[in-house]
Design an enzyme around this catalytic site. Structure first.
Site, PDB file in Angstrom:
ATOM      1  CB  VAL A  14      -0.807  -0.453   1.159  1.00 16.10           C
ATOM      2  CG1 VAL A  14      -1.901   1.054   1.256  1.00 16.10           C
ATOM      3  CG2 VAL A  14      -1.833  -1.015   1.318  1.00 16.10           C
ATOM      4  CB  ALA A  33      -5.300  18.641  -2.784  1.00 12.87           C
ATOM      5  NE  ARG A  45      10.079  -4.759   8.437  1.00 14.62           N
ATOM      6  CZ  ARG A  45       8.396  -5.741   8.576  1.00 14.62           C
ATOM      7  NH1 ARG A  45       9.452  -6.878   9.812  1.00 14.62           N
ATOM      8  NH2 ARG A  45       9.199  -6.265   7.672  1.00 14.62           N
ATOM      9  CE  LYS A 105      -7.348  -4.248   6.601  1.00 11.91           C
ATOM     10  NZ  LYS A 105      -6.592  -4.922   5.408  1.00 11.91           N
ATOM     11  CB  VAL A 132     -14.142  -0.488   4.647  1.00 10.94           C
ATOM     12  CG1 VAL A 132     -14.478  -1.137   4.873  1.00 10.94           C
ATOM     13  CG2 VAL A 132     -13.447  -0.605   6.290  1.00 10.94           C
ATOM     14  N   GLY A 134     -10.742  -1.715   0.257  1.00 10.75           N
ATOM     15  CA  GLY A 134     -10.129  -0.814  -0.710  1.00 10.75           C
ATOM     16  C   GLY A 134     -10.324  -0.231  -1.663  1.00 10.75           C
ATOM     17  CG  ASP A 201      -9.272  -8.445   6.504  1.00 12.71           C
ATOM     18  OD1 ASP A 201      -8.414  -7.259   6.906  1.00 12.71           O
ATOM     19  OD2 ASP A 201     -10.176  -8.505   5.522  1.00 12.71           O
ATOM     20  CE  LYS A 205     -10.721  -4.825   5.033  1.00 16.09           C
ATOM     21  NZ  LYS A 205     -10.697  -6.379   3.507  1.00 16.09           N
ATOM     22  N   GLY A 302      -5.099  -4.207  -3.150  1.00 18.85           N
ATOM     23  CA  GLY A 302      -3.874  -4.733  -4.002  1.00 18.85           C
ATOM     24  C   GLY A 302      -3.379  -2.631  -4.385  1.00 18.85           C
TER      25      GLY A 302
HETATM   26  P1  NDP Z   1       2.957  -4.595   3.505  1.00 17.38           P
HETATM   27  O1  NDP Z   1       3.615  -6.076   4.036  1.00 17.38           O
HETATM   28  O2  NDP Z   1       3.486  -4.890   1.883  1.00 17.38           O
HETATM   29  O3  NDP Z   1       4.139  -3.560   4.435  1.00 17.38           O
HETATM   30  C1  NDP Z   1       3.986  -3.616   5.634  1.00 17.38           C
HETATM   31  C2  NDP Z   1       4.849  -2.660   5.624  1.00 17.38           C
HETATM   32  O4  NDP Z   1       5.240  -1.993   7.088  1.00 17.38           O
HETATM   33  C3  NDP Z   1       6.511  -2.226   5.258  1.00 17.38           C
HETATM   34  O5  NDP Z   1       7.208  -0.830   4.842  1.00 17.38           O
HETATM   35  C4  NDP Z   1       7.413  -2.880   5.856  1.00 17.38           C
HETATM   36  O6  NDP Z   1       8.573  -2.822   6.576  1.00 17.38           O
HETATM   37  C5  NDP Z   1       6.767  -2.419   7.357  1.00 17.38           C
HETATM   38  N1  NDP Z   1       6.536  -3.026   8.383  1.00 17.38           N
HETATM   39  C6  NDP Z   1       5.620  -3.782   8.883  1.00 17.38           C
HETATM   40  N2  NDP Z   1       5.512  -5.076   9.644  1.00 17.38           N
HETATM   41  C7  NDP Z   1       6.391  -4.041  10.443  1.00 17.38           C
HETATM   42  C8  NDP Z   1       6.570  -3.837  11.770  1.00 17.38           C
HETATM   43  N3  NDP Z   1       6.306  -5.036  12.746  1.00 17.38           N
HETATM   44  N4  NDP Z   1       7.352  -2.760  12.952  1.00 17.38           N
HETATM   45  C9  NDP Z   1       7.994  -2.251  11.753  1.00 17.38           C
HETATM   46  N5  NDP Z   1       7.664  -1.791   9.946  1.00 17.38           N
HETATM   47  C10 NDP Z   1       6.673  -2.595  10.058  1.00 17.38           C
HETATM   48  O7  NDP Z   1       1.316  -4.775   3.609  1.00 17.38           O
HETATM   49  P2  NDP Z   1       0.438  -4.103   3.103  1.00 17.38           P
HETATM   50  O8  NDP Z   1       0.708  -3.212   2.160  1.00 17.38           O
HETATM   51  O9  NDP Z   1      -0.017  -4.610   2.689  1.00 17.38           O
HETATM   52  O10 NDP Z   1      -0.444  -3.176   4.273  1.00 17.38           O
HETATM   53  C11 NDP Z   1      -0.216  -2.246   4.977  1.00 17.38           C
HETATM   54  C12 NDP Z   1      -1.477  -2.003   5.878  1.00 17.38           C
HETATM   55  O11 NDP Z   1      -2.512  -1.421   4.641  1.00 17.38           O
HETATM   56  C13 NDP Z   1      -2.326  -3.530   6.377  1.00 17.38           C
HETATM   57  O12 NDP Z   1      -2.594  -2.974   8.006  1.00 17.38           O
HETATM   58  C14 NDP Z   1      -2.519  -3.553   5.711  1.00 17.38           C
HETATM   59  O13 NDP Z   1      -4.043  -4.471   6.540  1.00 17.38           O
HETATM   60  C15 NDP Z   1      -4.207  -2.280   4.958  1.00 17.38           C
HETATM   61  N6  NDP Z   1      -3.758  -2.648   3.930  1.00 17.38           N
HETATM   62  C16 NDP Z   1      -3.873  -3.555   2.804  1.00 17.38           C
HETATM   63  C17 NDP Z   1      -4.607  -4.047   1.181  1.00 17.38           C
HETATM   64  C18 NDP Z   1      -3.330  -4.438   0.223  1.00 17.38           C
HETATM   65  O14 NDP Z   1      -4.159  -4.939  -0.526  1.00 17.38           O
HETATM   66  N7  NDP Z   1      -2.520  -4.868   0.688  1.00 17.38           N
HETATM   67  C19 NDP Z   1      -5.372  -3.271   1.166  1.00 17.38           C
HETATM   68  C20 NDP Z   1      -6.422  -2.434   2.293  1.00 17.38           C
HETATM   69  C21 NDP Z   1      -5.490  -2.290   3.379  1.00 17.38           C
HETATM   70  P3  NDP Z   1       9.738  -3.636   4.997  1.00 17.38           P
HETATM   71  O15 NDP Z   1       9.764  -2.216   4.022  1.00 17.38           O
HETATM   72  O16 NDP Z   1      10.879  -2.910   5.236  1.00 17.38           O
HETATM   73  O17 NDP Z   1       9.075  -4.270   4.806  1.00 17.38           O
HETATM   74  N1  HSE Z   2      -6.392  -8.970   3.031  1.00 16.58           N
HETATM   75  C1  HSE Z   2      -7.551  -7.791   2.723  1.00 16.58           C
HETATM   76  C2  HSE Z   2      -8.328  -8.931   1.486  1.00 16.58           C
HETATM   77  C3  HSE Z   2      -6.637  -6.826   2.321  1.00 16.58           C
HETATM   78  O1  HSE Z   2      -7.942  -9.577   1.781  1.00 16.58           O
HETATM   79  O2  HSE Z   2      -9.383  -8.024   1.576  1.00 16.58           O
HETATM   80  C4  HSE Z   2      -7.892  -6.014   1.787  1.00 16.58           C
HETATM   81  O3  HSE Z   2      -7.753  -4.688   3.352  1.00 16.58           O
END
Ligand code: NDP
Ligand code: HSE
Length: 436
Positions: A14, A33, A45, A105, A132, A134, A201, A205, A302
């Protein structure tokens, strides 16, 4: 005017998508904006890890507090996920007078009441559209677009991973575990995919949707949650034979004595639009008393679909960050002092129809015995499928659809049915909703 400086916490799916969308559409977004949005700093990290986006011009830091404590940063986007350190960082940003945008969420469902109270006290916004469904702007719809309605119910496919799995099982006959691996590879699944397949999850939501729809506090611990791991290819096949599809739904309904909050697999008539939402797509039906049923459809996960929601929140925050906090849209749509204490109903009080699958002895009178028990509990049968036994087998599947009944009555009937000597295995039931 100076650009608004944004700090990203997290540069994964994301976070990376957000950088890409802002880089590509920056000029268009600034026209909306009224100011340029600039990602000044981003925490990851591992700053050396390959990314899905270019990080040119962004200061990368490996300590998230360097983002939160930077006085130049006006908005912090929390895109890490999970509860810790996300909660500490979000509260830290709020304490320093920064606005927050989050896709998290779990954090909002479990700690949103506390986070919003702190944000209100500090006069900052916490926006969470991406949390919620996406890319579907369902938070904005419920909070603003439908503000004239008394919301009656909300039902949705709000977990892309579960829908992706159920679709592939039905359309391609693929195995559960193999499809889950693909969802993980594509970045849809949560860091711990049991959050997806066990319904957690979706429950996060639904907690958020229900709070905004009905003006109640966030109450994650009151959501009935059941995942899709027990759905078998034969259930999918029998449902189809009966004119239904199995979907993982989140349902929040205003009932006579309170609010139903439930996440579970559900048979939906195949003719409903919701039944035809496939793959990672999400869809939410909202029934308002004035507008009637409305449907919102789009990608539920995504990188760029979710970034679309994150960036929309950033634009919203930039547009109103100088406005009097009293005149902003409340976090949970209703004024914080006007939230209602409507009770959440226990599952026993919920009324729904059922699909029942039994394994029974191939002998006369079995269907009559089952029907008698159901009738004793005022449960009427809507449809029956009884298959011929396969050669050499003495047990046959018996499939029933029932009319609506209170879950407590069905529990009592199931306990008696399972005690019949002709019933050879625990009964398998899936709820059924016609969504009328
Ligand atoms: P990712 O795992 O792809 O990325 C997570 C990021 O956070 C990375 O930069 C990672 O570091 C960092 N990270 C992970 N764990 C830790 C930790 N314990 N401490 C510090 N940094 C950490 O996650 P997503 O982008 O998929 O998801 C991010 C958020 O968005 C979540 O809340 C997810 O539920 C939500 N979300 C995701 C969707 C999706 O389609 N993926 C859709 C809607 C919501 P590093 O870069 O070093 O790996
Ligand atoms: N893991 C979640 C899903 C990401 O599959 O819907 C989007 O919130």
């Amino acid at each position: 005017m100076e650009p608004v400086k944004i700090g990203l916490l997290g540069l994964g799916t994301v976070g990376g998508g957000t950088v890409r969308v802002l880089a590509r559409n920056g000029r268009e977004i600034a026209r909306r904006a009224g100011r340029e949005l600039m990602i000044a700093k981003a925490f990851t990290r591992d700053p050396k890890k390959p990314r899905i986006c270019s990080t040119a011009g962004i200061e990368l830091v490996s300590d998230p507090w360097q983002v939160v404590e930077d006085p130049e940063i006006a908005i912090v986007a929390e895109l890490i996920g999970g509860l810790s350190p996300a909660k500490e960082l979000v509260l830290g940003a709020i304490e320093r007078g920064k606005h927050v945008v989050t896709a998290n969420k779990a954090l909002i469902a479990l700690h949103g009441n506390e986070i919003f109270a702190r944000a209100s006290a500090k006069g900052v916004m916490v926006a969470f559209e991406a949390a919620v469904a996406g890319g579907i702007p369902i938070i904005k719809v419920l909070r603003e677009g439908l503000a004239g309605n008394r919301i009656e119910w909300v039902a949705g496919i709000i977990n892309g991973t579960c829908n992706f799995i159920l679709s592939a099982m039905r359309e391609e006959g693929r195995a559960f575990a193999e499809v889950l691996k693909e969802a993980q590879a594509q970045g849809f699944a949560e860091a711990d995919p049991s959050f997806d397949v066990d319904g957690i999850d979706a429950a996060h939501k639904l907690t958020i949707l229900a709070a905004i729809a009905f003006g109640i506090p966030l109450q994650f611990d009151r959501v009935y949650t059941e995942g899709i791991t027990r759905i078998t290819p034969e259930d999918i096949r029998y449902a189809e034979e009966l004119g239904y599809r199995i979907k993982a739904l989140g349902i929040a309904r205003r009932a006579k004595n309170g609010i139903e909050l439930r996440v579970h697999p559900c048979l939906v008539p195949a003719r409903r639009l919701l039944a035809n939402v496939e793959g990672v797509m999400n869809a939410v039906v909202v029934k308002g008393d004035a507008v009637g049923p409305t449907l919102y459809y789009g990608p539920g996960a995504g990188a760029e679909p979710t970034a679309s929601a994150v960036v929309a929140d950033l634009v919203d925050v930039v547009r109103v960050m100088t406005a009097d906090p009293e005149n902003r849209v409340p976090h949970l749509a209703f004024q914080p002092d006007a939230l209602s204490d409507l009770p959440i109903l226990p599952m026993g009080e919920v009324e729904t129809a059922y699909y029942l699958r039994l394994k029974v002895a191939d002998q006369p009178g079995v269907l009559a015995d089952v029907a008698r028990i159901l009738a004793d509990h005022q449960i009427s049968i809507e449809a029956v499928i009884q298959k011929e036994p396969k050669s050499g087998q003495e047990e046959v599947p018996l499939i029933l659809l029932t009319h609506r009944v209170k879950e407590s009555a069905m529990d009592a009937a199931v306990a008696k049915i399972e005690r019949l000597p002709s019933v050879k295995a625990p009964l398998h039931r899936i709820r059924l909703e016609t969504l009328e």
